[in-house]
Design a protein around this motif. Structure first.
Motif, PDB file in Angstrom:
ATOM      1  N   LEU A  74      51.594  75.506  79.602  1.00 47.03           N
ATOM      2  CA  LEU A  74      51.691  75.918  78.200  1.00 47.03           C
ATOM      3  C   LEU A  74      52.899  76.827  78.002  1.00 47.03           C
ATOM      4  N   ASN A  75      54.048  76.227  77.762  1.00 45.90           N
ATOM      5  CA  ASN A  75      55.208  77.033  77.406  1.00 45.90           C
ATOM      6  C   ASN A  75      55.124  77.334  75.910  1.00 45.90           C
ATOM      7  N   SER A  76      56.073  78.098  75.396  1.00 38.39           N
ATOM      8  CA  SER A  76      55.990  78.525  74.000  1.00 38.39           C
ATOM      9  C   SER A  76      56.046  77.347  73.029  1.00 38.39           C
ATOM     10  N   THR A  77      56.800  76.307  73.366  1.00 31.63           N
ATOM     11  CA  THR A  77      56.889  75.127  72.493  1.00 31.63           C
ATOM     12  C   THR A  77      55.538  74.431  72.380  1.00 31.63           C
ATOM     13  N   VAL A  78      54.874  74.253  73.499  1.00 27.88           N
ATOM     14  CA  VAL A  78      53.570  73.583  73.504  1.00 27.88           C
ATOM     15  C   VAL A  78      52.538  74.442  72.774  1.00 27.88           C
ATOM     16  N   LYS A  79      52.561  75.750  73.021  1.00 26.78           N
ATOM     17  CA  LYS A  79      51.619  76.644  72.336  1.00 26.78           C
ATOM     18  C   LYS A  79      51.811  76.590  70.821  1.00 26.78           C
ATOM     19  N   LYS A  80      53.059  76.607  70.378  1.00 24.65           N
ATOM     20  CA  LYS A  80      53.336  76.533  68.933  1.00 24.65           C
ATOM     21  C   LYS A  80      52.832  75.216  68.356  1.00 24.65           C
ATOM     22  N   ARG A  81      53.035  74.149  69.105  1.00 22.72           N
ATOM     23  CA  ARG A  81      52.570  72.826  68.650  1.00 22.72           C
ATOM     24  C   ARG A  81      51.054  72.824  68.496  1.00 22.72           C
ATOM     25  N   ILE A  82      50.360  73.321  69.512  1.00 22.94           N
ATOM     26  CA  ILE A  82      48.889  73.342  69.472  1.00 22.94           C
ATOM     27  C   ILE A  82      48.392  74.263  68.355  1.00 22.94           C
ATOM     28  N   ALA A  83      49.010  75.436  68.212  1.00 22.54           N
ATOM     29  CA  ALA A  83      48.616  76.368  67.150  1.00 22.54           C
ATOM     30  C   ALA A  83      48.797  75.706  65.784  1.00 22.54           C
ATOM     31  N   GLY A  84      49.889  74.935  65.618  1.00 29.48           N
ATOM     32  CA  GLY A  84      50.116  74.231  64.353  1.00 29.48           C
ATOM     33  C   GLY A  84      49.071  73.170  64.088  1.00 29.48           C
ATOM     34  N   ILE A  85      48.722  72.410  65.111  1.00 26.94           N
ATOM     35  CA  ILE A  85      47.695  71.365  64.973  1.00 26.94           C
ATOM     36  C   ILE A  85      46.353  71.998  64.599  1.00 26.94           C
ATOM     37  N   MET A  86      46.041  73.121  65.241  1.00 25.12           N
ATOM     38  CA  MET A  86      44.760  73.787  64.992  1.00 25.12           C
ATOM     39  C   MET A  86      44.795  74.676  63.753  1.00 25.12           C
ATOM     40  N   ASN A  87      45.991  74.895  63.227  1.00 24.64           N
ATOM     41  CA  ASN A  87      46.172  75.755  62.056  1.00 24.64           C
ATOM     42  C   ASN A  87      45.656  77.175  62.323  1.00 24.64           C
ATOM     43  N   VAL A  88      46.075  77.727  63.485  1.00 24.91           N
ATOM     44  CA  VAL A  88      45.698  79.093  63.860  1.00 24.91           C
ATOM     45  C   VAL A  88      46.953  79.868  64.244  1.00 24.91           C
ATOM     46  N   ALA A  89      46.862  81.171  64.215  1.00 20.42           N
ATOM     47  CA  ALA A  89      47.963  82.033  64.640  1.00 20.42           C
ATOM     48  C   ALA A  89      48.084  82.009  66.162  1.00 20.42           C
ATOM     49  N   MET A  90      49.270  82.327  66.659  1.00 21.73           N
ATOM     50  CA  MET A  90      49.504  82.348  68.104  1.00 21.73           C
ATOM     51  C   MET A  90      48.565  83.338  68.795  1.00 21.73           C
ATOM     52  N   LYS A  91      48.292  84.468  68.147  1.00 21.64           N
ATOM     53  CA  LYS A  91      47.379  85.461  68.722  1.00 21.64           C
ATOM     54  C   LYS A  91      45.977  84.871  68.885  1.00 21.64           C
ATOM     55  N   THR A  92      45.540  84.111  67.913  1.00 21.91           N
ATOM     56  CA  THR A  92      44.219  83.462  67.985  1.00 21.91           C
ATOM     57  C   THR A  92      44.192  82.450  69.125  1.00 21.91           C
ATOM     58  N   LEU A  93      45.256  81.682  69.266  1.00 21.08           N
ATOM     59  CA  LEU A  93      45.343  80.704  70.358  1.00 21.08           C
ATOM     60  C   LEU A  93      45.253  81.425  71.703  1.00 21.08           C
ATOM     61  N   ASN A  94      46.006  82.510  71.862  1.00 25.27           N
ATOM     62  CA  ASN A  94      45.971  83.262  73.124  1.00 25.27           C
ATOM     63  C   ASN A  94      44.596  83.874  73.382  1.00 25.27           C
ATOM     64  N   ASN A  95      43.942  84.367  72.339  1.00 20.06           N
ATOM     65  CA  ASN A  95      42.584  84.906  72.499  1.00 20.06           C
ATOM     66  C   ASN A  95      41.608  83.823  72.951  1.00 20.06           C
ATOM     67  N   ASN A  96      41.767  82.625  72.402  1.00 17.64           N
ATOM     68  CA  ASN A  96      40.893  81.520  72.794  1.00 17.64           C
ATOM     69  C   ASN A  96      41.166  81.081  74.231  1.00 17.64           C
ATOM     70  N   LEU A  97      42.417  81.113  74.654  1.00 15.05           N
ATOM     71  CA  LEU A  97      42.733  80.831  76.057  1.00 15.05           C
ATOM     72  C   LEU A  97      42.037  81.838  76.963  1.00 15.05           C
ATOM     73  N   GLN A  98      42.080  83.112  76.579  1.00 13.42           N
ATOM     74  CA  GLN A  98      41.409  84.159  77.354  1.00 13.42           C
ATOM     75  C   GLN A  98      39.907  83.905  77.441  1.00 13.42           C
ATOM     76  N   GLN A  99      39.309  83.476  76.334  1.00 13.38           N
ATOM     77  CA  GLN A  99      37.868  83.156  76.319  1.00 13.38           C
ATOM     78  C   GLN A  99      37.560  82.041  77.318  1.00 13.38           C
ATOM     79  N   LEU A 100      38.409  81.005  77.332  1.00 14.09           N
ATOM     80  CA  LEU A 100      38.189  79.875  78.236  1.00 14.09           C
ATOM     81  C   LEU A 100      38.323  80.298  79.693  1.00 14.09           C
ATOM     82  N   VAL A 101      39.243  81.214  79.978  1.00  8.87           N
ATOM     83  CA  VAL A 101      39.387  81.738  81.343  1.00  8.87           C
ATOM     84  C   VAL A 101      38.166  82.589  81.695  1.00  8.87           C
ATOM     85  N   LYS A 102      37.776  83.462  80.791  1.00 13.84           N
ATOM     86  CA  LYS A 102      36.636  84.363  81.011  1.00 13.84           C
ATOM     87  C   LYS A 102      35.345  83.575  81.261  1.00 13.84           C
TER      88      LYS A 102
END
Length: 161
Positions: A74-102
């Motif tokens: 997940l480089n920044s380009t891929v993260k931005k793409r996924i955040a756009g598809i999900m219609n969420v902020a980058m911070k929300t995407l990163n928080n959700n990644l943390q949840q999945l790791v946790k």
């Protein structure tokens, strides 16, 4: 379970009489893929008590999984793409990644690189998935009877060699 797979079979026949003189069978034994049940992402989210946004993120991440290594880069380009598809902020995407790791759904392998839990997902040949499963997996489940909650944490422990 180990099942024999016939690799080749040689038959020695007397061409004058048609008599079979000998038959030689070469067998190769290999581990077979275990029986499986299809698990839907919604059920995975329920079992791991994931918020809906984290469940949606898993769905998006599956398109980026590499074959055999189960890694997601997940480089920044891929993260931005996924955040756009999900219609969420980058911070929300990163928080959700943390949840999945946790919750043990993902493992952080390196900065920007994650691996799917090989006990939950499998992309690749069985030999590679089995090798990932044979690593030292640490799983902790804590049940709190006062709050009636369950916390699941999982990680892959690197060998100390």
């Amino acid at each position: 379970m180990y099942m024999p797979n016939i690799v080749s079979q040689t038959t020695n026949v007397n061409h004058e009489t048609g008599e079979v003189r000998s038959t030689e069978t070469h067998k190769k034994y290999r581990s077979e893929e275990p029986n499986y049940i299809k698990l839907y992402l919604k059920d995975l989210a329920y079992l791991h008590d994931l918020p809906q946004a984290a469940s949606n993120l898993v769905h998006e991440l599956l398109g980026y999984v590499t074959y055999n290594t189960q890694e997601i880069v997940l480089n920044s380009t891929v993260k931005k793409r996924i955040a756009g598809i999900m219609n969420v902020a980058m911070k929300t995407l990163n928080n959700n990644l943390q949840q999945l790791v946790k919750k043990g759904v993902l493992e952080r392998v390196a900065p920007g690189t994650f691996r799917l839990n090989p006990y939950l997902f499998g992309k690749g040949d069985w030999k590679s998935i089995k090798a990932l499963r044979e690593q030292n997996i640490q799983l902790q489940i804590v049940y709190d009877k006062e709050t009636n909650t369950r916390v699941i944490r999982g990680s892959i422990v690197e060998d100390e060699a």
